[in-house]
Design an enzyme around this catalytic site. Structure first.
Site, PDB file in Angstrom:
ATOM      1  N   HIS A 163      -9.244   5.328  -1.588  1.00 36.72           N
ATOM      2  CA  HIS A 163      -8.470   5.360  -0.339  1.00 36.72           C
ATOM      3  C   HIS A 163      -9.229   6.227   0.666  1.00 36.72           C
ATOM      4  CE1 HIS A 163      -4.394   3.729  -1.484  1.00 36.72           C
ATOM      5  NE2 HIS A 163      -5.060   3.679  -2.623  1.00 36.72           N
ATOM      6  N   GLY A 164      -8.784   6.163   1.914  1.00 36.88           N
ATOM      7  CA  GLY A 164      -9.370   7.019   2.943  1.00 36.88           C
ATOM      8  C   GLY A 164     -10.866   6.774   3.095  1.00 36.88           C
TER       9      GLY A 164
ATOM     10  N   HIS B 178      -7.065  10.217   4.523  1.00 36.85           N
ATOM     11  CA  HIS B 178      -6.729   9.139   5.461  1.00 36.85           C
ATOM     12  C   HIS B 178      -7.060   9.552   6.899  1.00 36.85           C
ATOM     13  CE1 HIS B 178      -3.834   7.880   2.157  1.00 36.85           C
ATOM     14  NE2 HIS B 178      -4.582   6.827   2.335  1.00 36.85           N
TER      15      HIS B 178
ATOM     16  N   ASP C 272       0.849  -1.196   0.000  1.00 36.84           N
ATOM     17  CA  ASP C 272       0.000   0.000   0.000  1.00 36.84           C
ATOM     18  C   ASP C 272       0.887   1.250   0.000  1.00 36.84           C
ATOM     19  OD1 ASP C 272      -2.380   1.490   0.245  1.00 36.84           O
ATOM     20  OD2 ASP C 272      -2.246   1.507   2.442  1.00 36.84           O
TER      21      ASP C 272
ATOM     22  N   ASN D  58     -10.225   0.877   0.456  1.00 34.26           N
ATOM     23  CA  ASN D  58      -9.179   0.712   1.471  1.00 34.26           C
ATOM     24  C   ASN D  58      -9.672   1.076   2.868  1.00 34.26           C
ATOM     25  OD1 ASN D  58      -7.508   0.210  -0.660  1.00 34.26           O
ATOM     26  ND2 ASN D  58      -5.973   1.733  -0.097  1.00 34.26           N
TER      27      ASN D  58
ATOM     28  N   SER E 232     -12.624   4.788   5.325  1.00 32.67           N
ATOM     29  CA  SER E 232     -13.216   4.312   6.583  1.00 32.67           C
ATOM     30  C   SER E 232     -14.450   5.128   6.962  1.00 32.67           C
ATOM     31  CB  SER E 232     -12.182   4.382   7.716  1.00 32.67           C
ATOM     32  OG  SER E 232     -11.329   3.262   7.684  1.00 32.67           O
TER      33      SER E 232
ATOM     34  N   GLU F  42      -1.588   5.972  -8.608  1.00 33.86           N
ATOM     35  CA  GLU F  42      -2.459   7.011  -8.028  1.00 33.86           C
ATOM     36  C   GLU F  42      -2.230   8.345  -8.721  1.00 33.86           C
ATOM     37  OE1 GLU F  42      -2.936   7.172  -3.791  1.00 33.86           O
ATOM     38  OE2 GLU F  42      -3.303   9.320  -3.787  1.00 33.86           O
TER      39      GLU F  42
ATOM     40  N   THR G 149      -8.251   2.788   9.188  1.00 36.49           N
ATOM     41  CA  THR G 149      -8.707   3.463  10.411  1.00 36.49           C
ATOM     42  C   THR G 149      -9.798   2.686  11.150  1.00 36.49           C
ATOM     43  OG1 THR G 149      -8.099   5.592   9.494  1.00 36.49           O
ATOM     44  CG2 THR G 149      -9.747   5.613  11.251  1.00 36.49           C
TER      45      THR G 149
HETATM   46  P1  13P Z   1      -8.613   5.048   6.131  1.00 34.79           P
HETATM   47  O1  13P Z   1      -7.668   5.863   6.944  1.00 34.79           O
HETATM   48  O2  13P Z   1      -9.857   5.820   5.808  1.00 34.79           O
HETATM   49  O3  13P Z   1      -8.917   3.737   6.733  1.00 34.79           O
HETATM   50  O4  13P Z   1      -7.908   4.765   4.709  1.00 34.79           O
HETATM   51  C1  13P Z   1      -6.954   3.752   4.601  1.00 34.79           C
HETATM   52  C2  13P Z   1      -6.202   3.805   3.320  1.00 34.79           C
HETATM   53  O5  13P Z   1      -6.544   4.479   2.371  1.00 34.79           O
HETATM   54  C3  13P Z   1      -4.999   2.963   3.230  1.00 34.79           C
HETATM   55  O6  13P Z   1      -4.319   3.128   2.031  1.00 34.79           O
HETATM   56  O1  G3H Z   2      -2.651   5.070   3.910  1.00 34.79           O
HETATM   57  C1  G3H Z   2      -2.151   4.941   5.009  1.00 34.79           C
HETATM   58  C2  G3H Z   2      -2.485   3.747   5.808  1.00 34.79           C
HETATM   59  O2  G3H Z   2      -3.489   4.055   6.710  1.00 34.79           O
HETATM   60  C3  G3H Z   2      -1.247   3.198   6.435  1.00 34.79           C
HETATM   61  O3  G3H Z   2      -0.820   3.965   7.510  1.00 34.79           O
HETATM   62  O4  G3H Z   2       1.620   4.393   7.105  1.00 34.79           O
HETATM   63  O5  G3H Z   2       0.653   4.463   9.421  1.00 34.79           O
HETATM   64  O6  G3H Z   2       0.901   2.282   8.224  1.00 34.79           O
HETATM   65  P1  G3H Z   2       0.688   3.770   8.105  1.00 34.79           P
HETATM   66 ZN    ZN Z   3      -4.435   5.096   1.263  1.00 33.62          ZN
END
Ligand code: 13P
Ligand code: G3H
Ligand code: ZN
Length: 305
Positions: A208-209, A178, A80, A251, A211, A132, A254
């Site tokens: 992404h982001g 995120h 990721d 994704n 949650s 991306e 969170t």
């Molecule tokens: P969240 O922070 O919304 O869970 O998004 C996670 C994410 O995009 C990881 O790549």
């Molecule tokens: O996109 C980011 C993910 O939530 C991963 O977070 O870099 O703290 O593992 P991290």
């Molecule tokens: Zn992400």
């Protein structure tokens, strides 16, 4: 079984569901996610950020996921937000089945060039590549509306980028961010933009982001001492609309972090005499499984394995 993401995500886009992609850092999260996928017969992507790789070590992560993938379900092991080409190259060599190159903060031409390099490495081993384009920021995080429109994914540029790079899936920015604090006011995504992108890019799109920042989970965490404050996530109704419009991978990090934290806090509080960490980890794991199952139902991936 461990599979590449390409055909799974293409099918998801065609059939209007999304494959859940959960961030994992350790055995507890992985086991929780796999329990949900097994119970609901959902394909699943487990993804590790560069920080997760630093934390756990790539060797441990690969070994754990290989065991997890003995389940009779499609399981994808994905990098990721890979930014470091060396790390991505190593992941491809050592057994990841999918990688993301995140060049979204680079100048356009550099993003194209580096993504092409990753695609060449990955496709030689039949590994899928997510790329991306656009800045992943909340709708209120821009100085003004013009800056926001310029920074979110531009549909024409996304189409050119997808064609030039030959990436297998494309992460786009439509107003999500995120973490737990995605929106200051109303939660809203730029779904009109997504519609335009989806009309021009016939590849699986990635959100992404995403949650939801679930209130009932935050309530548990706060009841046992957490101070989360004004956290706000993406509405379930927006996730559903986005999947209908072409999002094929969603994704989630969170929401699992919150569930893990809430579960641990509650168990530690309720069991003051216990020193066996498994007694704290087990209920936390159950809560993570419960959250992962909710996501699989919401994304329509339940029953697709
Ligand atoms: P969240 O922070 O919304 O869970 O998004 C996670 C994410 O995009 C990881 O790549
Ligand atoms: O996109 C980011 C993910 O939530 C991963 O977070 O870099 O703290 O593992 P991290
Ligand atoms: Zn992400």
């Amino acid at each position: 079984m461990l599979v590449s993401a390409t055909s799974l995500l293409q099918r998801a886009r065609r059939e209007h569901f999304a494959v859940p992609a959960f961030n994992i850092n350790d055995l507890e999260i992985l086991k929780s996610v796999m329990a949900a996928a097994t119970e609901l017969r959902s394909p699943v992507m487990v993804q590790t950020s560069e920080r997760a790789i630093e934390y756990a070590g790539m060797g441990y992560l690969i070994a754990m996921v290989r065991v997890a993938a003995e389940a009779k379900l499609p399981v994808v092991l994905h990098v990721d937000h890979g930014k470091n080409l060396k790390t991505i190259h190593e992941a491809i060599k050592r057994g990841y089945t999918s990688v993301m190159f995140d060049g979204s903060s680079l100048p356009y031409e550099e993003n194209v060039k580096k993504t092409q390099q990753v695609v060449a490495w990955a496709h030689a081993k039949k590994i899928s590549v997510e790329a991306e384009i656009g800045a992943l920021k909340g709708m209120e995080d821009f100085v003004n509306v013009a800056a926001r429109d310029a920074s979110l994914t531009q549909p024409d540029q996304a189409a050119n980028f997808a064609k030039a790079t030959r990436c297998d899936s494309l992460a786009i920015a439509i107003g999500t961010a995120h973490g737990a604090y995605k929106f200051k006011g109303e939660t809203h995504l730029d779904l009109a933009r997504l519609k335009k992108i989806a009309a021009l890019v016939n590849k699986p799109l990635v959100l992404h982001g995403a949650s939801g920042v679930l209130e009932d989970v935050i309530d548990i965490a706060e009841r046992y001492g957490a101070k989360i404050g004004d956290a706000r996530g993406v509405l379930d109704s927006d996730i559903k609309k986005a999947i209908k419009l072409g999002i094929a991978k969603v994704n989630i990090d969170t929401d699992l972090r919150l569930a893990f934290t809430a579960g641990i806090r509650e168990a530690v509080h309720d069991l003051p005499k216990v020193i066996d960490p498994r007694k704290f980890l087990e209920p936390a794991s159950l809560l993570m499984t419960e959250v992962a199952k909710r996501k699989m139902k919401l994304f329509g991936s339940a029953g697709k394995a």
